[in-house]
Design a protein around this motif. Structure first.
Motif, PDB file in Angstrom:
ATOM      1  N   TYR A 221      50.463  28.769  38.218  1.00  0.00           N
ATOM      2  CA  TYR A 221      49.990  28.031  39.386  1.00  0.00           C
ATOM      3  C   TYR A 221      49.348  29.023  40.356  1.00  0.00           C
ATOM      4  N   THR A 222      48.197  28.652  40.898  1.00  0.00           N
ATOM      5  CA  THR A 222      47.571  29.556  41.869  1.00  0.00           C
ATOM      6  C   THR A 222      48.484  29.775  43.066  1.00  0.00           C
ATOM      7  N   SER A 223      49.276  28.776  43.416  1.00  0.00           N
ATOM      8  CA  SER A 223      50.161  28.881  44.572  1.00  0.00           C
ATOM      9  C   SER A 223      51.369  29.760  44.308  1.00  0.00           C
ATOM     10  N   LEU A 224      51.607  30.106  43.059  1.00  0.00           N
ATOM     11  CA  LEU A 224      52.731  30.987  42.700  1.00  0.00           C
ATOM     12  C   LEU A 224      52.230  32.092  41.777  1.00  0.00           C
ATOM     13  N   TYR A 225      51.050  32.600  42.090  1.00  0.00           N
ATOM     14  CA  TYR A 225      50.389  33.569  41.219  1.00  0.00           C
ATOM     15  C   TYR A 225      51.170  34.887  41.198  1.00  0.00           C
ATOM     16  N   PRO A 226      51.436  35.445  40.020  1.00  0.00           N
ATOM     17  CA  PRO A 226      52.237  36.674  39.963  1.00  0.00           C
ATOM     18  C   PRO A 226      51.546  37.844  40.648  1.00  0.00           C
ATOM     19  N   ALA A 227      52.349  38.642  41.365  1.00  0.00           N
ATOM     20  CA  ALA A 227      51.801  39.773  42.127  1.00  0.00           C
ATOM     21  C   ALA A 227      51.084  40.770  41.218  1.00  0.00           C
ATOM     22  N   GLU A 228      51.552  40.887  39.999  1.00  0.00           N
ATOM     23  CA  GLU A 228      50.947  41.852  39.081  1.00  0.00           C
ATOM     24  C   GLU A 228      49.702  41.295  38.395  1.00  0.00           C
ATOM     25  N   GLY A 229      49.358  40.041  38.690  1.00  0.00           N
ATOM     26  CA  GLY A 229      48.205  39.420  38.070  1.00  0.00           C
ATOM     27  C   GLY A 229      48.498  38.967  36.648  1.00  0.00           C
ATOM     28  N   ILE A 230      47.480  38.494  35.937  1.00  0.00           N
ATOM     29  CA  ILE A 230      47.636  38.104  34.536  1.00  0.00           C
ATOM     30  C   ILE A 230      46.533  38.778  33.723  1.00  0.00           C
ATOM     31  N   GLU A 231      46.832  39.049  32.484  1.00  0.00           N
ATOM     32  CA  GLU A 231      45.882  39.700  31.592  1.00  0.00           C
ATOM     33  C   GLU A 231      44.954  38.641  30.988  1.00  0.00           C
ATOM     34  N   VAL A 232      43.650  38.777  31.237  1.00  0.00           N
ATOM     35  CA  VAL A 232      42.705  37.787  30.729  1.00  0.00           C
ATOM     36  C   VAL A 232      41.695  38.390  29.755  1.00  0.00           C
ATOM     37  N   LYS A 233      41.698  39.712  29.607  1.00  0.00           N
ATOM     38  CA  LYS A 233      40.760  40.338  28.685  1.00  0.00           C
ATOM     39  C   LYS A 233      41.030  39.848  27.271  1.00  0.00           C
TER      40      LYS A 233
END
Length: 533
Positions: free
Chosen positions: A155-167
């Motif tokens: 959820y954008t409203s609970l986006y993880p601080a470390e981000g997500i891997e999209v590569k």
């Protein structure tokens, strides 16, 4: 210790460590109220702690002691600023983190609130001040089978601080509102493949966000007094406002075109909130500005028929500015990247049917295979933060139950039946949606502080909106809102995105300056819309 034995006795509990909560805590401490702030998150910053997806004038020393890197700073910089404020004012000692308020019950016999938190706190307090935020209750489980998807859901409203891997990942983004736009323009170039599931098309304005250097910092610091005295009185709480000499009715076609071009080229929300006031209530003006913005969008999309159909609103959809207007920087260009597919999933097209193990199934039977799904699907705005807590007023009445039937407040500051419950960022005030939030939240917390000081000075035990006062404000609010085109549009401004939510314009649309004046008049007259005893 019994379950309801207080662990602490206070004058005031503040809920939420965002802009409003931090400023409220600072003010109440300064006035000598024994106050504690409870925050559900692990650190402060409110919206800027929870909403980490990519993409205040409290004090002159604070204002001049900080320099911004650009005109519209991003989430990390705003979060750093709030940490700077909290440390400068030594607020942390009175904040408890990882302590979500779970219930707040009023005891009429003692005129006290009992506040419980997820950390086991049981607080006995005179005042309960809600600073939970206008967009802090995300909508979840909106799609069948969400629990079946084997990949990652964010959820954008609970986006993880470390981000997500999209590569090298297949990424799906549901929603093209303000948050979806920011995610798409930032992550699309980095993703292996991105599928954008476009629900409601949004008018958007290209943002101009220049970096700031020494000259800009000097100019910013030098306009403190001007900003302090003008911004709180503008229509939207920004540093621009309607020009009273410029109206749609008294402008020639050439003059109208120039105003639209100049305000659009400002690269801000000026075309929405400082071009022609008539865009809110005159159909001709609304249609013309809507078509102008849509035309700018179509041109940047190279008039691609598929993208235009999925992304650009038409006059048949709704008018410019009756939804929230997102600023963007490269969003429309990102949609044209070779690794991006845009699918219109409007209800009358090919909507999402359900989530499946390997992705999302559409109504036509197609399965879009995905590794990660990002949900930019909105909030239960305005009323959501308090509705998700067990708030009980006089005689056990439930705030959530009352708001499920009818969204009502008195000036967005209190609710009849709930003595000494004072609110920010709830319905029927500009801070519910249509405002520069720092401006409006500062004003509301200042009013609350002065009201509490007045109560103490006058020897009064409780402050509660009267039924008559609430009726009067709701009527004024509705009369003001119903004179605009905003109420004719289905959007989160009207609560339309939440099934079963009563339909009412969430934000007071009479203007920030007008609202401030009415709040001051209320206090100066001795709080006639409230019962004080």
């Amino acid at each position: 210790m019994a379950a309801d034995t207080p662990t602490e006795t206070l004058d005031a509990v503040v809920m939420g460590a965002g802009v409003a909560g931090l400023y409220q805590l600072h003010q109440l401490r300064k006035e000598g109220f024994k106050t504690r702030l409870f925050e559900a998150g692990a650190d402060l910053a409110g919206t800027w702690f929870w909403n980490r997806y990519p993409g205040s004038l409290w004090d002159e020393d604070l204002y001049k002691g900080w320099t911004w890197s650009e005109r519209f700073p991003g989430q990390p910089e705003i979060e750093r600023w709030l940490h700077y404020v909290a440390d400068k004012l030594d607020l942390r000692k009175d904040i408890k983190f990882n302590a979500r308020v779970t219930s707040a019950h009023y005891d009429k016999g003692r005129n006290r609130w009992t506040i419980k938190t997820s950390a086991g706190d049981v607080i006995d307090t005179h005042y309960f001040v809600s600073c939970g935020g206008m967009l802090s209750a995300p909508l979840k489980t909106q799609f069948e089978g969400q629990d079946k998807f084997k990949g990652q859901i964010v959820y954008t409203s609970l986006y993880p601080a470390e981000g997500i891997e999209v590569k090298d990942k297949r990424v799906g983004v549901i929603g093209v509102g303000a948050t979806g736009i920011q995610v798409i323009q930032t992550l699309a170039p980095k993703s292996g493949h991105m599928t954008v599931f476009a629900r409601t098309p949004q008018y958007s304005v290209k943002m101009k966000n220049p970096k700031w250097g020494p000259e800009e910092h000097k100019e910013y610091h030098g306009r403190y007094e001007h900003t302090r005295t003008t911004v709180p009185h503008t229509f939207s709480g920004f540093d621009f406002d309607w020009d009273p000499k410029v109206t749609w009715a008294n402008s020639t076609p050439e003059e109208r075109q120039k105003v639209m071009e100049d305000s659009y080229e400002d690269g801000s929300l000026k075309i929405w909130l400082a071009s022609f006031p008539e865009i809110f209530f005159d159909q001709e003006a609304s249609d013309a500005v809507s078509e102008y913005v849509a035309g700018r969008m179509r041109k940047r999309l190279n008039n691609d028929p598929h993208l235009v159909d999925a992304i650009v609103p038409t006059l048949a959809d709704y008018g410019f500015g009756t939804h929230r207007v997102p600023l963007e920087n490269g969003y429309l260009e990102a949609l044209q990247l070779p690794n991006v597919e845009v699918i219109s999933v409007r209800k009358d097209r090919n909507p999402i049917k359900r989530f499946v193990e390997n992705g999302i199934e559409l109504e036509d039977g197609r399965v879009v295979e995905l590794d990660k799904i990002i949900l930019a699907t909105g909030f239960d705005a305005g009323s959501g933060a308090l509705s998700r807590i067990d708030v009980r007023g006089r005689d056990g009445r439930s705030l959530a139950e009352e708001w499920r039937k009818d969204i009502r407040t008195t000036m967005g500051l209190g609710k009849h039946g709930y003595p000494n419950l004072l609110m920010t960022a709830v319905p029927l005030a500009p801070s519910a949606a249509l405002c520069n939030m720092t401006t409006c939240l500062s004003q509301q917390t200042e009013w609350i502080t002065r009201a509490m000081v007045d109560q103490r000075n006058d020897g009064k035990a409780f402050l509660e909106p009267s039924a008559e006062g609430e009726d009067k404000w709701v009527k004024h609010h509705d009369d003001t809102a119903n004179a605009t085109l905003v109420t004719k549009t289905n959007s989160w401004y009207m609560g339309s995105n939440v099934p079963g939510k009563p339909r009412r314009m969430l934000s007071y649309v009479g203007g920030v300056g007008v609202y401030r004046k009415k709040c001051e008049e209320e206090r100066d007259a001795g709080y006639p819309s409230f019962v004080r005893a």
